[in-house]
Structure formats: structure tokens, C-alpha cells
Design a protein around this motif. Sequence first.
Motif, PDB file in Angstrom:
ATOM      1  N   ASP A 377       0.751  -1.330  -0.047  1.00 56.17           N
ATOM      2  CA  ASP A 377       0.112  -0.032  -0.011  1.00 56.17           C
ATOM      3  C   ASP A 377       0.852   1.215   0.014  1.00 56.17           C
ATOM      4  O   ASP A 377       1.739   1.279   0.881  1.00 56.17           O
ATOM      5  CB  ASP A 377      -0.741  -0.124   1.243  1.00 56.17           C
ATOM      6  CG  ASP A 377      -2.062  -1.059   1.100  1.00 56.17           C
ATOM      7  OD1 ASP A 377      -2.348  -1.471   0.013  1.00 56.17           O
ATOM      8  OD2 ASP A 377      -2.313  -1.663   2.372  1.00 56.17           O
ATOM      9  N   HIS A 378       0.508   2.153  -0.798  1.00 57.39           N
ATOM     10  CA  HIS A 378       1.150   3.434  -0.998  1.00 57.39           C
ATOM     11  C   HIS A 378       2.650   3.310  -1.176  1.00 57.39           C
ATOM     12  O   HIS A 378       3.431   4.108  -0.737  1.00 57.39           O
ATOM     13  CB  HIS A 378       0.910   4.144   0.162  1.00 57.39           C
ATOM     14  CG  HIS A 378      -0.780   4.481   0.545  1.00 57.39           C
ATOM     15  ND1 HIS A 378      -1.295   5.064  -0.439  1.00 57.39           N
ATOM     16  CD2 HIS A 378      -1.235   4.026   1.728  1.00 57.39           C
ATOM     17  CE1 HIS A 378      -2.894   5.070  -0.038  1.00 57.39           C
ATOM     18  NE2 HIS A 378      -2.658   4.297   1.395  1.00 57.39           N
ATOM     19  N   LYS A 380       4.347   4.004  -3.723  1.00 55.86           N
ATOM     20  CA  LYS A 380       5.137   5.053  -4.594  1.00 55.86           C
ATOM     21  C   LYS A 380       5.520   6.073  -3.501  1.00 55.86           C
ATOM     22  O   LYS A 380       6.434   7.044  -4.023  1.00 55.86           O
ATOM     23  CB  LYS A 380       3.968   5.418  -5.548  1.00 55.86           C
ATOM     24  CG  LYS A 380       4.536   6.567  -6.457  1.00 55.86           C
ATOM     25  CD  LYS A 380       3.501   6.860  -7.559  1.00 55.86           C
ATOM     26  CE  LYS A 380       3.972   8.080  -8.446  1.00 55.86           C
ATOM     27  NZ  LYS A 380       4.479   9.079  -7.783  1.00 55.86           N
ATOM     28  N   SER A 381       4.772   6.549  -2.629  1.00 52.29           N
ATOM     29  CA  SER A 381       5.020   7.606  -1.677  1.00 52.29           C
ATOM     30  C   SER A 381       6.487   7.282  -0.931  1.00 52.29           C
ATOM     31  O   SER A 381       7.129   8.029  -0.580  1.00 52.29           O
ATOM     32  CB  SER A 381       3.922   7.454  -0.449  1.00 52.29           C
ATOM     33  OG  SER A 381       3.780   6.578   0.184  1.00 52.29           O
ATOM     34  N   ASP A 384       9.060   8.498  -3.486  1.00 55.97           N
ATOM     35  CA  ASP A 384       8.855   9.914  -3.561  1.00 55.97           C
ATOM     36  C   ASP A 384       9.459  10.691  -2.384  1.00 55.97           C
ATOM     37  O   ASP A 384       9.966  11.922  -2.432  1.00 55.97           O
ATOM     38  CB  ASP A 384       7.397  10.445  -3.881  1.00 55.97           C
ATOM     39  CG  ASP A 384       6.748   9.792  -5.178  1.00 55.97           C
ATOM     40  OD1 ASP A 384       7.812   9.453  -6.011  1.00 55.97           O
ATOM     41  OD2 ASP A 384       5.641   9.723  -5.164  1.00 55.97           O
ATOM     42  N   THR A 385       9.303  10.033  -1.135  1.00 55.55           N
ATOM     43  CA  THR A 385       9.541  10.770  -0.120  1.00 55.55           C
ATOM     44  C   THR A 385      11.095  10.354   0.667  1.00 55.55           C
ATOM     45  O   THR A 385      11.522  11.215   1.036  1.00 55.55           O
ATOM     46  CB  THR A 385       8.441  10.708   1.226  1.00 55.55           C
ATOM     47  OG1 THR A 385       8.512   9.064   1.339  1.00 55.55           O
ATOM     48  CG2 THR A 385       7.169  11.218   0.843  1.00 55.55           C
ATOM     49  N   LYS A 489      -8.131  -3.070  -2.484  1.00 57.78           N
ATOM     50  CA  LYS A 489      -7.675  -1.414  -2.453  1.00 57.78           C
ATOM     51  C   LYS A 489      -8.926  -0.379  -2.611  1.00 57.78           C
ATOM     52  O   LYS A 489      -8.812   0.363  -1.601  1.00 57.78           O
ATOM     53  CB  LYS A 489      -6.937  -1.094  -4.075  1.00 57.78           C
ATOM     54  CG  LYS A 489      -5.374  -1.678  -3.865  1.00 57.78           C
ATOM     55  CD  LYS A 489      -5.126  -1.156  -4.996  1.00 57.78           C
ATOM     56  CE  LYS A 489      -3.611  -1.982  -5.120  1.00 57.78           C
ATOM     57  NZ  LYS A 489      -2.689  -1.418  -6.477  1.00 57.78           N
ATOM     58  N   ARG A 493      -7.778  -0.872   1.531  1.00 55.75           N
ATOM     59  CA  ARG A 493      -6.426  -1.123   1.492  1.00 55.75           C
ATOM     60  C   ARG A 493      -6.450  -1.952   2.770  1.00 55.75           C
ATOM     61  O   ARG A 493      -7.093  -2.175   3.591  1.00 55.75           O
ATOM     62  CB  ARG A 493      -5.388  -0.151   1.377  1.00 55.75           C
ATOM     63  CG  ARG A 493      -5.601   0.607  -0.014  1.00 55.75           C
ATOM     64  CD  ARG A 493      -4.492   1.696  -0.298  1.00 55.75           C
ATOM     65  NE  ARG A 493      -4.667   2.320  -1.082  1.00 55.75           N
ATOM     66  CZ  ARG A 493      -4.197   2.235  -2.539  1.00 55.75           C
ATOM     67  NH1 ARG A 493      -3.418   1.097  -2.628  1.00 55.75           N
ATOM     68  NH2 ARG A 493      -4.647   3.019  -3.481  1.00 55.75           N
ATOM     69  N   ASN A 494      -5.091  -2.586   2.840  1.00 59.48           N
ATOM     70  CA  ASN A 494      -4.800  -3.487   4.280  1.00 59.48           C
ATOM     71  C   ASN A 494      -5.751  -4.537   4.355  1.00 59.48           C
ATOM     72  O   ASN A 494      -6.243  -4.567   5.420  1.00 59.48           O
ATOM     73  CB  ASN A 494      -4.375  -2.434   5.336  1.00 59.48           C
ATOM     74  CG  ASN A 494      -3.899  -3.315   6.438  1.00 59.48           C
ATOM     75  OD1 ASN A 494      -3.220  -4.420   6.330  1.00 59.48           O
ATOM     76  ND2 ASN A 494      -4.024  -3.044   7.602  1.00 59.48           N
TER      77      ASN A 494
END
Length: 498
Positions: A377-378, A380-381, A384-385, A489, A493-494
Motif C-alpha cells: 500500500d502506497h 510510490k510514496s 517519492d519521500t 484497494k 487497503r490493508n
Amino acid sequence: MPTRLCSLRQAGHSARSWWMLAAVIAIELLVAAVVGMTLVDERAQVEERAAQATRNDALALERELAAIVRSCDIVLGTVIDEYHRELASGGIEAVRLNQFIAAQAARLPEAEGVRVTDAAGTIRYGSDVAAGARVDVSDRPPFRSLAAQEQDGLVISRPQRTRTDQRWQVMLARGAKNPDGSFAGMAFVSVPVENLTQTLAQIAVPEAGAITLRGADLGIIARYPDPDDGDDVVGQSVVAKPLTDLFKTGADAGTFRATTPLDRIERLTSFRKVAGYPLYLTVGRAEGEYLRSWKKSATITAGAIALFAAMATTLALVAHRTRRHLAQAKLEIRRLAHTDFVSELMNRRALLESAELELARARRYGKALSLLVLDIDHFKSINDTLGHYAGDKALQQFATRVRHALREVDLLGRWSAGEFVAVLPETDVARAREVAERVRQMVAATELTLDGAPRLKLTVSIGIATLAASDEAFDTIIARADAALQDAKNAGRNRVCG
């Protein structure tokens, strides 16, 4: 599964390489055995030629010595006959008898004079007897033997030294009888040992060879050449055991190999009795001499074989190592082609190949098969971070935890950026849900450690699909699992759906 296949292939390549090396060594051993047998056969031929050469030399010398002894015997017989005739006539004309003896002695270049003794052992007549000279030889063994009538016919003495100049000589004698049969003396010739040695020297003796003339007791009469230390060897009777054994059997000829006691040299020797007389010849060739060429050839051949074996073995080892390295390189290339660089799980291509095989097996045997599609889950973040390095670390730790939650037979691979696929053989939908839920909980309960960043907690959404009768290919079942993932999703999610 691809890892196990790679290991099996690597083992197969290694086994073939070892078999090739073993085959090369076997060929080397075979070549060495053939060459060894050839060298042994060649040595036997060399020894037989050497033995034949010694036999030929012994035969030639035997004829030469037999001719000398026979000539002496004939002269002695002729002189005795003349002596008997004069004894029978009632008186001996000394001048005429000496002239007769001198004429006979001229026929014996190897001997030194012909002489005749009276019954007391005093030399009375001869080719070189001075008027009035009185030389007593009654102490000489031939005279004693003939006077005692212990022997009849030709008597050959052991070597003895002359009284004048101490030279070695051999006495050949025949007894004479009075008309009434009583002993009347003897006729004899003296043959210098040096003359017999010159006769032996007619044979070209190879290096370290030896020719020996021996008497009835095997004592040395003459030897050519003398030992290097110059010791006087005349009369010595120590002989090699093979010669003693031949002598005891009464053999007239033979060939043997033994160390000569006189000089401790190993020789191939031919033995021969001088026909009709108690004289024995030995002609020997040193092993080091007649085997020299063979040993040189054998050494060169052995060196060539050793060099060939070393080169062949080296090449085989190089080939073995090259094949092994190539096999390892191929396996590594194959592994890299089927392995995801980041997670070190199967990549999409390898997973598809393995999944198709499991699908075919499940359909063939009517077994259950389930599929999990896992998406971080997430994800991509994180990239990015925290950056892609942190993202890669997260993928690696995630993959390790999921792998530990699955069975050894289960397949796990990376499908896309943060998405993974697990193939569960012989697993129905209920059991697949249990596995998926266990994976979800494990991921949610675990904090990931990233270099230079706070601990990171991940969650995962999982879609499930189970093999249906209508599934003809892997694409259909993974499409259902992917749809279930989207449901998870969309539901927040989860969670696990399917």
C-alpha cells in the motif's frame, strides 16, 4: 524452483567434466601400460641378444682353447710313444731324443718347451734341457698324481709359479711306463698364464666385461681383463652361486645373471666347458653396458610419456575448469535472467514460466491451485519521500518476510513496482485466505528498518483467485486475482479479498 534447476544443471556439467578428466587419465594409464610392456619386451630382446653374444664368444674361445690343449696332448702323446720305444729298445739316445722332443715342441707356440722326467721326478730330456742339468719336479702335483697312478691320460695342473721368475704357468702332463708296466716318469709342457690370457684377449670385451678360464675346482687360471686394482686373481675360486649350481649339475654350458664376486659387477654370463678337458670358460657382459642404450631410450620414452601425461592432464584440468566456469557463468546468466535484481525473488518472466508448469500439473492431476496478488500500500510514496534506495530496501525486507510466511513449494515473484504474486500449489480458496491473512498480519505487525530513516510500517492489499475448470491459461486466473486486489484497494487497503 529455478534455483534448484540451476543447481542440478551445474551438478550435471561438473559430473561430465570429471568424467572427461577421468577418461583422459584412463587413456594416459593405458598408454603408459602399453609403452611399459613394450619397454619390457625390448629389454628382454636386448638381454637375449647380449646372452647370445656371450654364448657365441664362449663357443669361439672354447674351440680355440680346446685346440691348444689338444695340440699339447698330441705332442705329449707323441713324445711318450717315442720314449716308450726307446725304453723298449734297451737304451735311450739322449741327443736324438732331445732333438725329437725339440721338433715336437716347435708345434706348440703357446707352451714353453717339452720335457721328460725319470721315475724320480728329475728332468732328463727336453727341448730346452741343458746337458748335465738336474731339475727336480717331484713335488709338482701332476708328477705325484701320475707316479701314484691316481690318474691316467692327460693331467692339467692348477696354476703354479715358476721357480726361476715366479711367473704363473699351467702344467700339462702324461705319464710314461717301463716295459714291465712300472712308472717311468712323465712328459710335460708348461703353458704360461699370460699366453692363455692373450688367447682370451682375442675376444673384443665390451666395457666392464670379463672372460675367465677356470680349472677343475673352478679356480681362476686366466682372466681378461684383470680387475682395475691390479690384484693378482689367479687361483681364486670364489664364484657366483648360479655358476656353482651349473657346475654341480654337470652341465657343459649355460647362461645366468649374477654379481661377480671378484669386482661386484652385475653381469650376464655364459658358461662353457672346454670339450673333453677339466677347463671351464665364462664370458660375461656388464648389465650397465649392454642395457645402456635401452636405459637411455627407456628414460627418453618415460620422459615423453610423463610430459604427454602432464600436458594431457593439464589440458583436461583446464578444459574441466573452463567447462565449470562456463557452466557457472551460464547458470548465473540464467539466474539473473530469472531473478528480480532488487527483491532477489523470481522476476515476472520466471514466475510466468513456473506458474504455467504448476497450472498444467494441477489440471493434469485434478489438484487445487490458488494465486495471491500482493500490492504494498502506497509504495510510490516511499520512493517519492524517502528515495528509491529506501524503496529498494523496503522491497527487500518485505520480500523476505513474505517468503518466510509461505511454504517451500510455494512460488513467489515480483510482478511490478510494489506488486508481488504468490502461487500456492494444492491449496484451495479457504486455505489461500488463511495464508493471505497471515501474510497481511505479519506485514502490518512488522516495522522495517531503513538506513538514515525512521522505522517504517507497511501494509499490504491482497487479491485471491483459485483455479477454476474454465481456466485455460495463467492469464485468466491472475486476471481474477488482480480484480480481487482492486476490490481490496477500493475497500480501504490493508485487507484480503477474493
